[in-house]
Structure formats: C-alpha cells, structure tokens
Enzyme design. Structure first.
Site, PDB file in Angstrom:
ATOM      1  N   LYS A 172     -20.792 -12.904   6.638  1.00 61.81           N
ATOM      2  CA  LYS A 172     -20.529 -13.199   5.216  1.00 61.81           C
ATOM      3  C   LYS A 172     -19.773 -12.041   4.542  1.00 61.81           C
ATOM      4  O   LYS A 172     -18.817 -12.252   3.829  1.00 61.81           O
ATOM      5  CB  LYS A 172     -21.848 -13.446   4.451  1.00 61.81           C
ATOM      6  CG  LYS A 172     -22.689 -14.569   5.025  1.00 61.81           C
ATOM      7  CD  LYS A 172     -23.951 -14.792   4.219  1.00 61.81           C
ATOM      8  CE  LYS A 172     -24.914 -13.619   4.221  1.00 61.81           C
ATOM      9  NZ  LYS A 172     -25.448 -13.250   5.558  1.00 61.81           N
ATOM     10  N   ARG A 198     -30.454 -17.264  -2.160  1.00 61.58           N
ATOM     11  CA  ARG A 198     -31.205 -17.156  -0.904  1.00 61.58           C
ATOM     12  C   ARG A 198     -32.489 -17.966  -0.949  1.00 61.58           C
ATOM     13  O   ARG A 198     -33.238 -17.950   0.029  1.00 61.58           O
ATOM     14  CB  ARG A 198     -31.547 -15.697  -0.656  1.00 61.58           C
ATOM     15  CG  ARG A 198     -30.729 -15.017   0.447  1.00 61.58           C
ATOM     16  CD  ARG A 198     -31.237 -13.614   0.547  1.00 61.58           C
ATOM     17  NE  ARG A 198     -30.886 -12.898   1.725  1.00 61.58           N
ATOM     18  CZ  ARG A 198     -29.859 -12.053   1.841  1.00 61.58           C
ATOM     19  NH1 ARG A 198     -29.020 -11.919   0.853  1.00 61.58           N
ATOM     20  NH2 ARG A 198     -29.685 -11.368   2.948  1.00 61.58           N
ATOM     21  N   ARG A 209     -23.831  -2.894  13.829  1.00 63.82           N
ATOM     22  CA  ARG A 209     -23.082  -2.782  12.564  1.00 63.82           C
ATOM     23  C   ARG A 209     -23.131  -1.368  11.988  1.00 63.82           C
ATOM     24  O   ARG A 209     -24.170  -0.733  11.968  1.00 63.82           O
ATOM     25  CB  ARG A 209     -23.687  -3.779  11.577  1.00 63.82           C
ATOM     26  CG  ARG A 209     -23.273  -3.561  10.137  1.00 63.82           C
ATOM     27  CD  ARG A 209     -23.513  -4.762   9.291  1.00 63.82           C
ATOM     28  NE  ARG A 209     -24.912  -5.111   9.116  1.00 63.82           N
ATOM     29  CZ  ARG A 209     -25.310  -6.223   8.503  1.00 63.82           C
ATOM     30  NH1 ARG A 209     -24.437  -7.081   8.047  1.00 63.82           N
ATOM     31  NH2 ARG A 209     -26.593  -6.471   8.368  1.00 63.82           N
ATOM     32  N   ARG A 232     -27.465   0.747   8.203  1.00 60.57           N
ATOM     33  CA  ARG A 232     -28.507   0.320   7.250  1.00 60.57           C
ATOM     34  C   ARG A 232     -29.888   0.463   7.863  1.00 60.57           C
ATOM     35  O   ARG A 232     -30.096   0.093   9.021  1.00 60.57           O
ATOM     36  CB  ARG A 232     -28.264  -1.142   6.850  1.00 60.57           C
ATOM     37  CG  ARG A 232     -27.144  -1.281   5.849  1.00 60.57           C
ATOM     38  CD  ARG A 232     -26.711  -2.704   5.658  1.00 60.57           C
ATOM     39  NE  ARG A 232     -27.811  -3.642   5.469  1.00 60.57           N
ATOM     40  CZ  ARG A 232     -27.621  -4.933   5.234  1.00 60.57           C
ATOM     41  NH1 ARG A 232     -26.401  -5.428   5.160  1.00 60.57           N
ATOM     42  NH2 ARG A 232     -28.647  -5.730   5.072  1.00 60.57           N
ATOM     43  N   ARG A 234     -36.066 -10.488   8.919  1.00 61.67           N
ATOM     44  CA  ARG A 234     -34.979 -11.024   8.088  1.00 61.67           C
ATOM     45  C   ARG A 234     -34.553 -12.414   8.553  1.00 61.67           C
ATOM     46  O   ARG A 234     -34.258 -13.288   7.743  1.00 61.67           O
ATOM     47  CB  ARG A 234     -33.800 -10.050   8.103  1.00 61.67           C
ATOM     48  CG  ARG A 234     -34.122  -8.795   7.294  1.00 61.67           C
ATOM     49  CD  ARG A 234     -33.163  -7.665   7.579  1.00 61.67           C
ATOM     50  NE  ARG A 234     -31.812  -7.972   7.188  1.00 61.67           N
ATOM     51  CZ  ARG A 234     -30.735  -7.375   7.695  1.00 61.67           C
ATOM     52  NH1 ARG A 234     -30.870  -6.437   8.605  1.00 61.67           N
ATOM     53  NH2 ARG A 234     -29.551  -7.703   7.270  1.00 61.67           N
TER      54      ARG A 234
HETATM   55  P1  ADP Z   1     -23.423 -10.483   7.036  1.00 59.20           P
HETATM   56  O1  ADP Z   1     -22.715  -9.997   5.793  1.00 59.20           O
HETATM   57  O2  ADP Z   1     -23.450 -11.981   7.135  1.00 59.20           O
HETATM   58  O3  ADP Z   1     -24.778  -9.882   7.217  1.00 59.20           O
HETATM   59  P2  ADP Z   1     -21.389  -8.884   8.439  1.00 59.20           P
HETATM   60  O4  ADP Z   1     -20.108  -9.412   7.863  1.00 59.20           O
HETATM   61  O5  ADP Z   1     -21.846  -7.548   7.978  1.00 59.20           O
HETATM   62  O6  ADP Z   1     -22.568  -9.997   8.298  1.00 59.20           O
HETATM   63  O7  ADP Z   1     -21.225  -8.880  10.033  1.00 59.20           O
HETATM   64  C1  ADP Z   1     -22.221  -8.309  10.875  1.00 59.20           C
HETATM   65  C2  ADP Z   1     -21.553  -7.481  11.986  1.00 59.20           C
HETATM   66  O8  ADP Z   1     -20.850  -8.350  12.870  1.00 59.20           O
HETATM   67  C3  ADP Z   1     -20.531  -6.469  11.467  1.00 59.20           C
HETATM   68  O9  ADP Z   1     -20.633  -5.266  12.216  1.00 59.20           O
HETATM   69  C4  ADP Z   1     -19.175  -7.157  11.699  1.00 59.20           C
HETATM   70  O10 ADP Z   1     -18.161  -6.194  11.988  1.00 59.20           O
HETATM   71  C5  ADP Z   1     -19.465  -8.045  12.916  1.00 59.20           C
HETATM   72  N1  ADP Z   1     -18.767  -9.342  12.824  1.00 59.20           N
HETATM   73  C6  ADP Z   1     -18.550 -10.099  11.720  1.00 59.20           C
HETATM   74  N2  ADP Z   1     -17.885 -11.237  12.036  1.00 59.20           N
HETATM   75  C7  ADP Z   1     -17.705 -11.204  13.381  1.00 59.20           C
HETATM   76  C8  ADP Z   1     -17.090 -12.094  14.341  1.00 59.20           C
HETATM   77  N3  ADP Z   1     -16.545 -13.256  13.962  1.00 59.20           N
HETATM   78  N4  ADP Z   1     -17.101 -11.719  15.647  1.00 59.20           N
HETATM   79  C9  ADP Z   1     -17.670 -10.548  16.043  1.00 59.20           C
HETATM   80  N5  ADP Z   1     -18.260  -9.665  15.196  1.00 59.20           N
HETATM   81  C10 ADP Z   1     -18.275  -9.984  13.885  1.00 59.20           C
HETATM   82  P1  AMP Z   2     -27.943  -8.380   2.682  1.00 59.48           P
HETATM   83  O1  AMP Z   2     -27.101  -7.164   2.450  1.00 59.48           O
HETATM   84  O2  AMP Z   2     -27.355  -9.616   2.072  1.00 59.48           O
HETATM   85  O3  AMP Z   2     -28.296  -8.556   4.150  1.00 59.48           O
HETATM   86  O4  AMP Z   2     -29.313  -8.135   1.904  1.00 59.48           O
HETATM   87  C1  AMP Z   2     -30.156  -7.043   2.221  1.00 59.48           C
HETATM   88  C2  AMP Z   2     -31.540  -7.254   1.628  1.00 59.48           C
HETATM   89  O5  AMP Z   2     -31.459  -7.305   0.192  1.00 59.48           O
HETATM   90  C3  AMP Z   2     -32.243  -8.560   2.020  1.00 59.48           C
HETATM   91  O6  AMP Z   2     -32.914  -8.468   3.269  1.00 59.48           O
HETATM   92  C4  AMP Z   2     -33.212  -8.742   0.840  1.00 59.48           C
HETATM   93  O7  AMP Z   2     -34.340  -7.878   0.951  1.00 59.48           O
HETATM   94  C5  AMP Z   2     -32.378  -8.255  -0.350  1.00 59.48           C
HETATM   95  N1  AMP Z   2     -31.601  -9.355  -0.979  1.00 59.48           N
HETATM   96  C6  AMP Z   2     -30.248  -9.472  -1.041  1.00 59.48           C
HETATM   97  N2  AMP Z   2     -29.896 -10.593  -1.690  1.00 59.48           N
HETATM   98  C7  AMP Z   2     -31.061 -11.208  -2.051  1.00 59.48           C
HETATM   99  C8  AMP Z   2     -31.361 -12.431  -2.722  1.00 59.48           C
HETATM  100  N3  AMP Z   2     -30.392 -13.255  -3.160  1.00 59.48           N
HETATM  101  N4  AMP Z   2     -32.673 -12.737  -2.915  1.00 59.48           N
HETATM  102  C9  AMP Z   2     -33.657 -11.926  -2.491  1.00 59.48           C
HETATM  103  N5  AMP Z   2     -33.443 -10.777  -1.827  1.00 59.48           N
HETATM  104  C10 AMP Z   2     -32.148 -10.410  -1.610  1.00 59.48           C
END
Ligand code: ADP
Ligand code: AMP
Length: 223
Positions: free
Chosen positions: A13, A88, A127, A161, A172
């Site tokens: 995302k 969420r 990541r 993170r 999660r």
């Molecule tokens: P989210 O925001 O949904 O938690 P991220 O965009 O941070 O996910 O992606 C998680 C990890 O996977 C990051 O390190 C990113 O570089 C990698 N990633 C994202 N999209 C892809 C993809 N299509 N193929 C391989 N790795 C990806």
């Molecule tokens: P994310 O960066 O989207 O993976 O979010 C990291 C953490 O922030 C999550 O595991 C939750 O603890 C909190 N969080 C982010 N967005 C929300 C949401 N819309 N509702 C509740 N908790 C959230």
C-alpha cells in the site's frame, strides 16, 4: 480523486500510494506514518498509541477518525487523496462515508491488493526506509542502487520499524483478518471494490491499478 488502498500489512500500500501520489497529483495519507510521527513527538496521542502499535494491535477508532477528519481538510487534499492504512475497521469506514458526505466528496474507488500470507511475512521482515526522506526499500526486492545510499536523497541512515519483528507481524495479520477484512464486503456492496494482484512486480501492480483507474474514468495527471 479519492481513493482507498486496502490490504494486509506488507501488501504494498505504501509503495503504490507513493507512486500514485506523484502520477495523480493528490495527497498520500498514511495513518501509520501519522501515528509514528505522534509517537516520535511524544504527543498525548503518541503516548497512547505506542504500546498498542508495538503489540501489533489497532489504535482506537475515536483517535483515528478524529485524525482523518482533520487531515482530509488540509490544503494538500484539494485535488484529492489516497488513503493508505485507513479505514481499518467497519466503524472507521462508516465514519469516513459520513465525513465525505458532509463535504460532498465522492469516493472513487477502493483497491484491494491481494498477497499470500507467506509472501507478506517475507516482505515485512525485509522492509527498511531511509531515515532522512522515508523512501521505502527491501533487502531482496528493492535495494538502493548504491549500497547504503538512498536513491532519492543520498541519505546514509536507514531504519527498520519496531513492529516489523516476526512476533508482531503475526498479531498484525490477525488484526487484519479479524478487524479489517470485514471492510471488503462493505465496499463490495457499494460497488466500489476492485481487486488487484499484489503478488506481481511493483511496476506491474502500478500498471494494474492505473488500468482500474482509467476504466472508471480517471487518467493520470502526469504521464
Ligand atoms: P504496506 O504499506 O502495505 O505495509 P509496503 O509498501 O511498505 O507495504 O511494502 C512492504 C515491503 O515489500 C517493502 O519493503 C516494499 O519495498 C516491498 N514491496 C512492495 N511491493 C512489492 C512488490 N510488488 N514486490 C516485491 N516487494 C514489494
Ligand atoms: P501501518 O503503517 O499502516 O502498517 O500501521 C502501523 C500501526 O499503526 C498499525 O499496526 C496500528 O497499530 C496503527 N494504525 C495505523 N492505521 C490505523 C487505523 N486506521 N486504525 C487503527 N490503528 C491504526
């Protein structure tokens, strides 16, 4: 354009919403980033959220709905926004509908990024981000072009993170399945849900999202 990217942690995302932000000229809103900024600032919201985030659970709907209600009215949202990480829960989705209705704004689409659970764990555990500009990388799938140097800003410090640890990732994913997945039928019933294969390469996922947007009459602002 008002768009939601939905999907479990690690689905891509953040990666995709940052690409779309540039191509469509709208604001990317990550509630995870907003909460991490509150934690870093040591604000009352940050103090309340920290232990919940570290445990991989969801922060309360009240806090999130207030945060988003304020955020979507900022000037950078004039041309629209992409929500990454919100809503969420079903109450968050309902509150968003109400907020948009009050401002006479219509949600264009909800895009679900579908990725297998084993791949999610691999993506999350690899990541890391640039400490200076926040650009995202991955140990295997997206390394900086020059080892140890950010492609975008030249920064040399990177962070991981605390909630990307294996123990927390499972909590999660559980929170996603129990509390967030029920949003999918909510948006399907509204006719707004589009499913995209998030297992493909980043560029292919981006192309598929753009194809969905084009189909509903939204071309990119920048080619
Ligand atoms: P989210 O925001 O949904 O938690 P991220 O965009 O941070 O996910 O992606 C998680 C990890 O996977 C990051 O390190 C990113 O570089 C990698 N990633 C994202 N999209 C892809 C993809 N299509 N193929 C391989 N790795 C990806
Ligand atoms: P994310 O960066 O989207 O993976 O979010 C990291 C953490 O922030 C999550 O595991 C939750 O603890 C909190 N969080 C982010 N967005 C929300 C949401 N819309 N509702 C509740 N908790 C959230």
């Amino acid at each position: 354009m008002e768009l939601i990217l939905l999907g479990p942690p690690g689905a891509g995302k953040g990666t995709q919403s940052k690409l779309l932000e540039t191509r469509y000229g709208v604001a990317q809103i990550s509630t995870g980033d907003m909460l991490r900024a509150e934690v870093k600032a040591g604000s009352p919201i940050g103090l309340e959220a920290k232990s919940i985030m570290d445990a991989g659970k969801l922060v309360s709907d009240d806090i999130l709905i207030r945060m988003i209600g304020e955020r979507i009215h900022r000037p950078d949202c004039a041309k629209g926004f992409i929500l990454d990480g919100f809503p969420r829960t079903v109450p968050q989705a309902e509150a968003l509908d109400k907020l948009l209705h009050e401002t006479a704004v219509d949600l264009d689409a909800v895009i679900e990024l579908k990725v297998d659970e084993a791949v999610l764990v691999e993506r999350i555990s690899g990541r890391f981000t640039c400490a200076k500009c926040g650009t995202g990388y991955h140990d295997t799938f997206k390394r900086p072009q020059r080892e140890g140097v950010c492609d975008v800003c030249g920064g040399t410090e990177f962070i991981r993170r605390p909630d990307d640890k294996a123990e927390t990732v499972h909590a999660r994913l559980e929170a996603y399945n129990a509390q967030t997945a029920p949003i999918l039928p909510y948006y399907r019933a509204q006719g707004r849900l589009h499913v995209v294969d998030g297992m493909a390469d980043m560029a292919d996922v981006e192309a598929e999202i753009e194809a969905v947007l084009r189909k509903i009459g939204i071309p990119p602002a920048v080619s």
